[in-house]
Each structure stands twice: as C-alpha cells, then as structure tokens.
Design a protein around this motif. Sequence first.
Motif, PDB file in Angstrom:
ATOM      1  N   VAL A 145      33.371  21.571  31.765  1.00  0.00           N
ATOM      2  CA  VAL A 145      33.621  20.584  32.827  1.00  0.00           C
ATOM      3  C   VAL A 145      34.385  21.232  33.978  1.00  0.00           C
ATOM      4  CG1 VAL A 145      34.770  18.414  33.397  1.00  0.00           C
ATOM      5  CG2 VAL A 145      33.568  18.657  31.206  1.00  0.00           C
ATOM      6  N   LEU A 146      35.388  22.027  33.638  1.00  0.00           N
ATOM      7  CA  LEU A 146      36.172  22.712  34.673  1.00  0.00           C
ATOM      8  C   LEU A 146      35.307  23.666  35.481  1.00  0.00           C
ATOM      9  CD1 LEU A 146      38.994  23.183  35.888  1.00  0.00           C
ATOM     10  CD2 LEU A 146      39.345  24.982  34.174  1.00  0.00           C
ATOM     11  N   GLY A 147      34.385  24.353  34.799  1.00  0.00           N
ATOM     12  CA  GLY A 147      33.501  25.270  35.502  1.00  0.00           C
ATOM     13  C   GLY A 147      32.575  24.551  36.468  1.00  0.00           C
ATOM     14  N   ILE A 148      32.032  23.391  36.054  1.00  0.00           N
ATOM     15  CA  ILE A 148      31.147  22.617  36.941  1.00  0.00           C
ATOM     16  C   ILE A 148      31.908  22.109  38.159  1.00  0.00           C
ATOM     17  CG2 ILE A 148      29.754  20.524  37.095  1.00  0.00           C
ATOM     18  CD1 ILE A 148      29.050  20.916  34.146  1.00  0.00           C
ATOM     19  N   VAL A 149      33.117  21.573  37.918  1.00  0.00           N
ATOM     20  CA  VAL A 149      33.930  21.081  39.030  1.00  0.00           C
ATOM     21  C   VAL A 149      34.304  22.229  39.959  1.00  0.00           C
ATOM     22  CG1 VAL A 149      36.124  20.002  39.647  1.00  0.00           C
ATOM     23  CG2 VAL A 149      34.812  19.132  37.699  1.00  0.00           C
ATOM     24  N   GLY A 150      34.661  23.365  39.377  1.00  0.00           N
ATOM     25  CA  GLY A 150      35.010  24.518  40.191  1.00  0.00           C
ATOM     26  C   GLY A 150      33.849  25.030  41.021  1.00  0.00           C
ATOM     27  N   ALA A 151      32.632  24.977  40.452  1.00  0.00           N
ATOM     28  CA  ALA A 151      31.455  25.432  41.184  1.00  0.00           C
ATOM     29  C   ALA A 151      31.187  24.532  42.392  1.00  0.00           C
ATOM     30  CB  ALA A 151      30.237  25.456  40.259  1.00  0.00           C
ATOM     31  N   PHE A 152      31.302  23.215  42.200  1.00  0.00           N
ATOM     32  CA  PHE A 152      31.114  22.299  43.327  1.00  0.00           C
ATOM     33  C   PHE A 152      32.206  22.486  44.382  1.00  0.00           C
ATOM     34  CE2 PHE A 152      28.278  19.950  40.464  1.00  0.00           C
ATOM     35  CZ  PHE A 152      27.255  19.622  41.351  1.00  0.00           C
ATOM     36  N   ALA A 153      33.432  22.692  43.928  1.00  0.00           N
ATOM     37  CA  ALA A 153      34.537  22.894  44.870  1.00  0.00           C
ATOM     38  C   ALA A 153      34.331  24.174  45.681  1.00  0.00           C
ATOM     39  CB  ALA A 153      35.867  22.938  44.121  1.00  0.00           C
ATOM     40  N   PHE A 154      33.893  25.234  45.008  1.00  0.00           N
ATOM     41  CA  PHE A 154      33.659  26.488  45.723  1.00  0.00           C
ATOM     42  C   PHE A 154      32.502  26.347  46.707  1.00  0.00           C
ATOM     43  CE2 PHE A 154      31.680  30.657  46.196  1.00  0.00           C
ATOM     44  CZ  PHE A 154      32.767  31.419  46.586  1.00  0.00           C
ATOM     45  N   ARG A 155      31.467  25.633  46.314  1.00  0.00           N
ATOM     46  CA  ARG A 155      30.337  25.418  47.221  1.00  0.00           C
ATOM     47  C   ARG A 155      30.779  24.637  48.453  1.00  0.00           C
ATOM     48  NH1 ARG A 155      26.521  21.351  47.953  1.00  0.00           N
ATOM     49  NH2 ARG A 155      24.462  22.067  48.647  1.00  0.00           N
ATOM     50  N   PHE A 156      31.625  23.611  48.247  1.00  0.00           N
ATOM     51  CA  PHE A 156      32.126  22.836  49.377  1.00  0.00           C
ATOM     52  C   PHE A 156      32.964  23.706  50.302  1.00  0.00           C
ATOM     53  CE2 PHE A 156      35.493  20.178  51.236  1.00  0.00           C
ATOM     54  CZ  PHE A 156      34.728  19.244  51.903  1.00  0.00           C
ATOM     55  N   TRP A 157      33.836  24.559  49.718  1.00  0.00           N
ATOM     56  CA  TRP A 157      34.670  25.447  50.529  1.00  0.00           C
ATOM     57  C   TRP A 157      33.819  26.465  51.270  1.00  0.00           C
ATOM     58  CZ3 TRP A 157      35.146  30.784  50.010  1.00  0.00           C
ATOM     59  CH2 TRP A 157      36.130  31.380  50.815  1.00  0.00           C
ATOM     60  N   ALA A 158      32.800  27.011  50.586  1.00  0.00           N
ATOM     61  CA  ALA A 158      31.960  28.028  51.218  1.00  0.00           C
ATOM     62  C   ALA A 158      31.171  27.445  52.389  1.00  0.00           C
ATOM     63  CB  ALA A 158      31.006  28.621  50.186  1.00  0.00           C
ATOM     64  N   ARG A 159      30.704  26.213  52.244  1.00  0.00           N
ATOM     65  CA  ARG A 159      29.964  25.590  53.344  1.00  0.00           C
ATOM     66  C   ARG A 159      30.873  25.360  54.539  1.00  0.00           C
ATOM     67  NH1 ARG A 159      26.431  20.275  52.265  1.00  0.00           N
ATOM     68  NH2 ARG A 159      25.172  21.870  51.212  1.00  0.00           N
ATOM     69  N   ARG A 160      32.079  24.861  54.284  1.00  0.00           N
ATOM     70  CA  ARG A 160      33.026  24.645  55.391  1.00  0.00           C
ATOM     71  C   ARG A 160      33.352  25.955  56.095  1.00  0.00           C
ATOM     72  NH1 ARG A 160      35.890  19.840  55.680  1.00  0.00           N
ATOM     73  NH2 ARG A 160      34.449  18.150  55.113  1.00  0.00           N
ATOM     74  N   ARG A 161      33.562  27.029  55.329  1.00  0.00           N
ATOM     75  CA  ARG A 161      33.887  28.310  55.952  1.00  0.00           C
ATOM     76  C   ARG A 161      32.709  28.848  56.746  1.00  0.00           C
ATOM     77  NH1 ARG A 161      35.003  34.140  53.138  1.00  0.00           N
ATOM     78  NH2 ARG A 161      32.742  33.949  52.929  1.00  0.00           N
ATOM     79  N   GLN A 162      31.491  28.646  56.235  1.00  0.00           N
ATOM     80  CA  GLN A 162      30.321  29.116  56.967  1.00  0.00           C
ATOM     81  C   GLN A 162      30.157  28.359  58.282  1.00  0.00           C
ATOM     82  OE1 GLN A 162      26.704  28.969  54.727  1.00  0.00           O
ATOM     83  NE2 GLN A 162      25.436  29.722  56.395  1.00  0.00           N
ATOM     84  N   GLU A 163      30.465  27.051  58.286  1.00  0.00           N
ATOM     85  CA  GLU A 163      30.390  26.283  59.515  1.00  0.00           C
ATOM     86  C   GLU A 163      31.400  26.762  60.549  1.00  0.00           C
ATOM     87  OE1 GLU A 163      30.934  22.288  58.315  1.00  0.00           O
ATOM     88  OE2 GLU A 163      28.908  22.048  57.478  1.00  0.00           O
ATOM     89  N   ARG A 164      32.577  27.217  60.075  1.00  0.00           N
ATOM     90  CA  ARG A 164      33.620  27.674  61.004  1.00  0.00           C
ATOM     91  C   ARG A 164      33.407  29.100  61.478  1.00  0.00           C
ATOM     92  NH1 ARG A 164      37.076  25.683  56.959  1.00  0.00           N
ATOM     93  NH2 ARG A 164      37.671  27.848  56.552  1.00  0.00           N
ATOM     94  N   THR A 165      33.030  29.991  60.535  1.00  0.00           N
ATOM     95  CA  THR A 165      32.994  31.418  60.857  1.00  0.00           C
ATOM     96  C   THR A 165      31.597  32.020  60.822  1.00  0.00           C
ATOM     97  OG1 THR A 165      33.350  32.092  58.546  1.00  0.00           O
ATOM     98  CG2 THR A 165      35.310  31.628  59.881  1.00  0.00           C
TER      99      THR A 165
END
Length: 396
Positions: free
Chosen positions: A193-213
């Motif tokens: 469960v922690l791995g699935i939540v972490g994967a979604f969190a990382f994907r959300f962070w990566a998308r935000r960073r890609q939009e900025r940089t």
Amino acid sequence: MTDITQSTSPRTSLINDPKVRGIAYQVILVVVLALLVYEATTNAIENLRRARIASGFDFLSTTAGFDVNQTLIPFSSSGGSTYGEAFIVGLLNTLLVAAIGIVLATILGFIVGVARLSSNWMVAKLAKVYVEAIRNIPLLLQLFIWYNAVLKALPNPRQSYEIAGGFFLNNRGLFAPEPVLAPGAGIVIGATVLGIVGAFAFRFWARRRQERTGQQAPVGAVALALIVGLPLLAFLITGRPISLEYPELRGFNFTGGVQVIPEFVALLIGLTTYTAAFIAEIVRAGILAVSRGQTEAAHALGLREGQTLKLVIIPQAMRVIVPPLTSQYLNLTKNSSLAVAIGYPDLAQVFMGTVLNQTGQAVEVIAITMAVYLAISLFTSLVMNIYNRRAAIVER
C-alpha cells in the motif's frame, strides 16, 4: 390633445411576472408530488395490513434460511447469518463485478477505440466489426452465450484445462492458488500500500516539476521500484510470511485454493465486452474532436505516433471523453443486475430475489435496493465529475 394613462393593477402585474409564475408552478408541482407520495404510502400500508404483512426493517435481523455460493464475508445459514448479512453479501458481489468490470472495460474500450483509427486496414476493420457486432446484440443474450455456450461447455473437473502456475479451468469455474497469510504478512501488505501511494505521489510531484521546469523524471522506474521492489524487500526481510495453497483434484472436484465461479466469469466478460464497445466509440469521437493541427505540430517537434497520442492527443480528448464515459460506468453498474438471469448472487438476485421471497417485505426490500443503486450512481458521478474538472483544459 388628451393624455391617456393606463394603470395596471398589482394583481395583474404579479400574474405577468415570470419569476412569480415560476415559483407558483414549482409550489403546485411539489404539492401534487406530495399528494401522490401520500396516497401511494397510505395505499401500501393498507394493503400490507389487509395481507397481514408486518412492515418495518426488523426482518434484517432474522436468520436467513439459505446459502450463497460466492461470499466475500463469512455467511452461512447454519451459522446464524441474517438477512442483513445477506444484503451485505449481495452488495459486495455487485460492487466487486462492477469495479473490476469498469477497469477492464475502460482498458479494452481505449484499445479498441484507438484501433478504430489505426492506419492498418485490418486492425481498423476488426475493431469496427467488434464494435458494431457487440453493440447490436442484447446484453442478456450475450450473457447466455458466455454462460451456457462457452463456460458450461468446458470439461468436468477430471478433464480440467491446466494453466501454468497452478490454475485449473473447468465447467465449475476457475481454480487458482490461494494466498496463506502468516505472522508478518501485514508488514508486506502495508509495504505494498505504501509503495502504491508513494508511486502516485512521485508521479504527481514529477508532473508538477515538469510543468515548471520542463525536466522529466523516471516515473516508470521509480513506480516499479516502489510497487514491486518495496513489497519484495519486506517479504524477504519478514521471512516470506505469504505462501500459496494450490488446488488439488480429490474425487470429483478440487479442494483448496480459490474458486472463481462460472457465473461471475460470464457476467464479468459480458459486461466488459459490451460496455467496452460503447467506450470505444466514445474514445474514437474524443480523438477525432482534437484538431488535426495538434498532431501535425507534434510531428513537427519530432514526436513519434505513440508519443503524440499519449502526450498530446489523449490529454486533450479526455475533456470530450469523460462525460459520456461516466454514463457508461453507470450503465455497467446497473446492467450487473442482469446477473439474476445466470444465477450470479448479486444484490438483485440475493436481496430482491431470495430475501424478498422468503420475507415478503416487498416495499422495504425494493426501497433499500433502489436507494443502494442510487447511492452507487451518485458516488460514481461525483468521482467522475471531480476527475472531469481536473481533466478540463484551463484557459490562460
């Protein structure tokens, strides 16, 4: 020259006021509906009194006199299970087939929808034949075909088809290995469960960073490490607390393992293939709604066909796809009530069928069933509306 003044009475001005008329019509409609509900309620109460049928929901605590062949919770007539627990069993079975069906129908529908626009003539024609054939055959008939002509025609348990990994397929269903949990298994499940939540969190962070940089992150590799690597590490550290119990043929049937009954398989296949045909047309329409210039611009930037579809076309098409897609999800959930035709123990078959026949509480049973389907539909619409707002294109 004479000035003629016309005066309008207050009563006439109120009658001609659209707002006042609108409120009056609504009040009249509410009164009429209230009278209809009152008459229907009093008539039902009187009919129940004449038939000497007690009204109320006390029957839910009465012991049920039947068993169910698929239960996600412990349920047995000999164990004192009640009609209320039978309701929960039927509800969980409905939610199970609806949830899995929505996921599978979405995946299959998107694949077929994209295939309909393929430049490969054979692929496009095969996808078109699938859509036109499945959409124009009644779902009930398809369920009968899958259940009677396909699954019931499979061999008996002694001649089962053995599939790699300890799976056996016969006319009594699919028999699969069952996980056996030992102390420490909770840690492995928690790590998953922690791995699935972490994967979604990382994907959300990566998308935000890609939009900025504009910088891309290895989302796939990180998600694989979190979802697979973290539980595997926990599994090894805790001493392999999860094992598999394989089904074994003893006598005329299999023992051990997990049995997936043929009624569930037939219903799931029927709902998935039928709904996917409609989703495919929704996806095709959504893709065609995107301007051709978007594809040409993506190709001019050096993107390949797959990248163009994934990064440019589909994100823009989702704003067209999501609203009708919601309707198909609702249709799939409600169509699951056809399970009664092939004997799958869903909410309609267990509660509106067996429980209603044994208790005679028709009004209460039907009211509860209607309320449940309404709640499921409203919840599905709420979730999809939230996603639709996130998928909508924000004007700058």
